[in-house]
Design a protein around this motif. Structure first.
Motif, PDB file in Angstrom:
ATOM      1  N   SER A   1       4.694  -5.789 -14.575  1.00 27.67           N
ATOM      2  CA  SER A   1       3.632  -6.586 -13.718  1.00 27.67           C
ATOM      3  C   SER A   1       3.998  -6.115 -12.544  1.00 27.67           C
ATOM      4  CB  SER A   1       3.508  -7.542 -14.006  1.00 27.67           C
ATOM      5  OG  SER A   1       2.653  -7.803 -14.828  1.00 27.67           O
ATOM      6  N   ALA A   2       5.518  -5.499 -11.691  1.00 30.13           N
ATOM      7  CA  ALA A   2       5.596  -5.373 -10.386  1.00 30.13           C
ATOM      8  C   ALA A   2       5.666  -3.926 -10.126  1.00 30.13           C
ATOM      9  CB  ALA A   2       7.126  -5.741 -10.184  1.00 30.13           C
ATOM     10  N   VAL A   3       5.837  -3.432 -11.197  1.00 34.14           N
ATOM     11  CA  VAL A   3       5.753  -1.735 -11.043  1.00 34.14           C
ATOM     12  C   VAL A   3       4.581  -1.411 -11.253  1.00 34.14           C
ATOM     13  CG1 VAL A   3       6.246  -0.038 -11.846  1.00 34.14           C
ATOM     14  CG2 VAL A   3       8.075  -1.096 -12.448  1.00 34.14           C
ATOM     15  N   LYS A   4       3.162  -1.818 -11.163  1.00 35.85           N
ATOM     16  CA  LYS A   4       2.144  -1.912 -11.266  1.00 35.85           C
ATOM     17  C   LYS A   4       1.439  -2.352 -10.460  1.00 35.85           C
ATOM     18  CE  LYS A   4      -2.335  -2.118 -13.652  1.00 35.85           C
ATOM     19  NZ  LYS A   4      -3.029  -2.532 -14.493  1.00 35.85           N
ATOM     20  N   GLU A   5       1.474  -3.054  -9.809  1.00 30.41           N
ATOM     21  CA  GLU A   5       1.505  -4.160  -7.935  1.00 30.41           C
ATOM     22  C   GLU A   5       2.777  -2.863  -6.808  1.00 30.41           C
ATOM     23  OE1 GLU A   5      -1.289  -6.174  -7.746  1.00 30.41           O
ATOM     24  OE2 GLU A   5      -1.455  -5.979  -9.308  1.00 30.41           O
ATOM     25  N   ALA A   6       3.492  -2.521  -7.168  1.00 26.90           N
ATOM     26  CA  ALA A   6       4.068  -1.781  -6.133  1.00 26.90           C
ATOM     27  C   ALA A   6       3.234  -0.557  -6.240  1.00 26.90           C
ATOM     28  CB  ALA A   6       5.207  -1.329  -6.416  1.00 26.90           C
ATOM     29  N   LEU A   7       3.072  -0.094  -7.348  1.00 28.82           N
ATOM     30  CA  LEU A   7       1.863   1.522  -7.287  1.00 28.82           C
ATOM     31  C   LEU A   7       0.683   1.364  -6.463  1.00 28.82           C
ATOM     32  CD1 LEU A   7       3.259   3.001 -10.571  1.00 28.82           C
ATOM     33  CD2 LEU A   7       3.325   3.779  -8.629  1.00 28.82           C
ATOM     34  N   LYS A   8       0.063  -0.107  -7.205  1.00 29.18           N
ATOM     35  CA  LYS A   8      -1.168  -0.127  -6.827  1.00 29.18           C
ATOM     36  C   LYS A   8      -1.658  -0.204  -4.565  1.00 29.18           C
ATOM     37  CE  LYS A   8      -3.762  -3.487  -8.609  1.00 29.18           C
ATOM     38  NZ  LYS A   8      -3.629  -4.276  -9.396  1.00 29.18           N
ATOM     39  N   GLY A   9      -0.114  -1.219  -4.266  1.00 30.82           N
ATOM     40  CA  GLY A   9       0.110  -0.902  -3.475  1.00 30.82           C
ATOM     41  C   GLY A   9      -0.012   0.363  -2.117  1.00 30.82           C
ATOM     42  N   LEU A  10       1.180   0.807  -2.625  1.00 25.20           N
ATOM     43  CA  LEU A  10       1.150   2.438  -2.174  1.00 25.20           C
ATOM     44  C   LEU A  10      -0.487   3.217  -2.144  1.00 25.20           C
ATOM     45  CD1 LEU A  10       4.609   3.598  -4.226  1.00 25.20           C
ATOM     46  CD2 LEU A  10       4.420   3.133  -1.429  1.00 25.20           C
ATOM     47  N   ILE A  11      -1.441   3.127  -3.468  1.00 27.36           N
ATOM     48  CA  ILE A  11      -2.873   3.804  -3.244  1.00 27.36           C
ATOM     49  C   ILE A  11      -2.946   2.817  -2.049  1.00 27.36           C
ATOM     50  CG2 ILE A  11      -4.272   4.325  -4.406  1.00 27.36           C
ATOM     51  CD1 ILE A  11      -3.149   4.444  -7.246  1.00 27.36           C
ATOM     52  N   LYS A  12      -3.603   1.672  -2.537  1.00 32.03           N
ATOM     53  CA  LYS A  12      -3.522   1.276  -1.229  1.00 32.03           C
ATOM     54  C   LYS A  12      -3.400   1.686   0.880  1.00 32.03           C
ATOM     55  CE  LYS A  12      -5.258  -3.142   0.769  1.00 32.03           C
ATOM     56  NZ  LYS A  12      -5.013  -4.385   0.383  1.00 32.03           N
ATOM     57  N   GLN A  13      -1.807   1.778   0.412  1.00 33.42           N
ATOM     58  CA  GLN A  13      -1.870   2.177   1.982  1.00 33.42           C
ATOM     59  C   GLN A  13      -2.292   3.421   2.252  1.00 33.42           C
ATOM     60  OE1 GLN A  13       0.602   0.581   4.004  1.00 33.42           O
ATOM     61  NE2 GLN A  13      -0.747  -0.913   3.031  1.00 33.42           N
ATOM     62  N   LEU A  14      -2.334   4.610   0.924  1.00 35.25           N
ATOM     63  CA  LEU A  14      -2.258   5.882   1.218  1.00 35.25           C
ATOM     64  C   LEU A  14      -4.264   5.614   1.174  1.00 35.25           C
ATOM     65  CD1 LEU A  14      -0.410   8.178  -0.381  1.00 35.25           C
ATOM     66  CD2 LEU A  14      -0.428   7.572   1.925  1.00 35.25           C
ATOM     67  N   THR A  15      -5.122   5.109   1.121  1.00 36.28           N
ATOM     68  CA  THR A  15      -6.092   4.856   1.327  1.00 36.28           C
ATOM     69  C   THR A  15      -6.516   4.623   2.181  1.00 36.28           C
ATOM     70  OG1 THR A  15      -6.728   4.883  -1.505  1.00 36.28           O
ATOM     71  CG2 THR A  15      -8.449   4.390  -0.036  1.00 36.28           C
ATOM     72  N   LYS A  16      -6.182   3.674   2.670  1.00 36.84           N
ATOM     73  CA  LYS A  16      -6.227   3.196   4.540  1.00 36.84           C
ATOM     74  C   LYS A  16      -5.788   4.282   5.133  1.00 36.84           C
ATOM     75  CE  LYS A  16      -4.346  -1.936   4.745  1.00 36.84           C
ATOM     76  NZ  LYS A  16      -3.001  -2.428   5.224  1.00 36.84           N
ATOM     77  N   ASN A  17      -5.003   5.160   5.131  1.00 35.47           N
ATOM     78  CA  ASN A  17      -4.804   6.457   5.926  1.00 35.47           C
ATOM     79  C   ASN A  17      -5.980   7.269   6.572  1.00 35.47           C
ATOM     80  OD1 ASN A  17      -2.750   7.161   8.081  1.00 35.47           O
ATOM     81  ND2 ASN A  17      -2.642   9.090   5.694  1.00 35.47           N
ATOM     82  N   THR A  18      -6.987   7.339   4.838  1.00 35.71           N
ATOM     83  CA  THR A  18      -8.652   8.331   5.022  1.00 35.71           C
ATOM     84  C   THR A  18      -9.184   7.629   5.594  1.00 35.71           C
ATOM     85  OG1 THR A  18      -8.461   7.720   3.032  1.00 35.71           O
ATOM     86  CG2 THR A  18      -6.714   9.726   3.030  1.00 35.71           C
ATOM     87  N   VAL A  19      -9.072   6.403   5.720  1.00 32.20           N
ATOM     88  CA  VAL A  19     -10.680   5.912   6.329  1.00 32.20           C
ATOM     89  C   VAL A  19     -10.013   5.936   8.093  1.00 32.20           C
ATOM     90  CG1 VAL A  19     -11.820   3.838   6.494  1.00 32.20           C
ATOM     91  CG2 VAL A  19     -10.739   3.880   4.397  1.00 32.20           C
TER      92      VAL A  19
END
Length: 163
Positions: free
Chosen positions: A145-163
């Motif tokens: 579960s921790a791995v999955k949330e870590a990956l989701k958080g990385l995606i969220k950071q990069l998605t913020k970067n494109t907005v």
């Protein structure tokens, strides 16, 4: 989304933005880095992974101040924030994720029960983002579960970067 799909999304975002990612892991023991490097072409966007299980390793490799372990403990917001920043500061990465938690079956306390996992994400030039999770299940389930949330958080950071 499963880990493979999350990594594929992350890989595309990191490639498009031409940046490198680092991990700083404790209770997951390098599992996030393993998931990232399982993706073909990951050398284009994955810089390195720090597996810092002991407090001494967190201090030596990531620059986490020893005083934080005394004041807050290894499983704390302060420590994961320092780990995330240390991963970027000690690599060529622009973005990092850090993880420290109590995966079990032992080691839990009333204040920090089994399943409690702190994570932080640091995108160079921004404020470190952190979050505490409470995962259920056995050691494998907590870590997965921790791995999955870590990956989701990385995606969220990069998605913020494109907005």
């Amino acid at each position: 989304m499963d880990h493979r799909q999350l990594v594929k999304t992350l890989a595309q975002l990191a490639t498009d933005q031409r940046l490198l990612i680092a991990t700083a892991e404790s209770c997951t023991g390098g599992w996030v880095a393993q998931e990232l490097t399982a993706q073909a072409g990951s050398s284009d966007w994955f810089e390195c992974g720090f597996v810092t299980y002991s407090n001494e390793a967190k201090t030596r490799m990531l620059g986490v101040p020893e005083a934080l372990f005394i004041s807050d403990g290894a499983v704390s917001e302060a420590v994961v924030k320092a780990m995330a920043q240390g991963a970027v500061d000690n690599s060529r990465a622009t973005l990092s994720v850090s993880i420290s938690g109590v995966a079990g079956p032992g080691g839990g306390t009333p204040e920090k029960p089994v399943g409690m996992v702190w994570m932080a994400w640091y995108f160079e030039g921004r404020e470190v983002q952190s979050r505490c999770f409470r995962f259920s299940g056995d050691r494998h389930s907590v870590r997965q579960s921790a791995v999955k949330e870590a990956l989701k958080g990385l995606i969220k950071q990069l998605t913020k970067n494109t907005v």
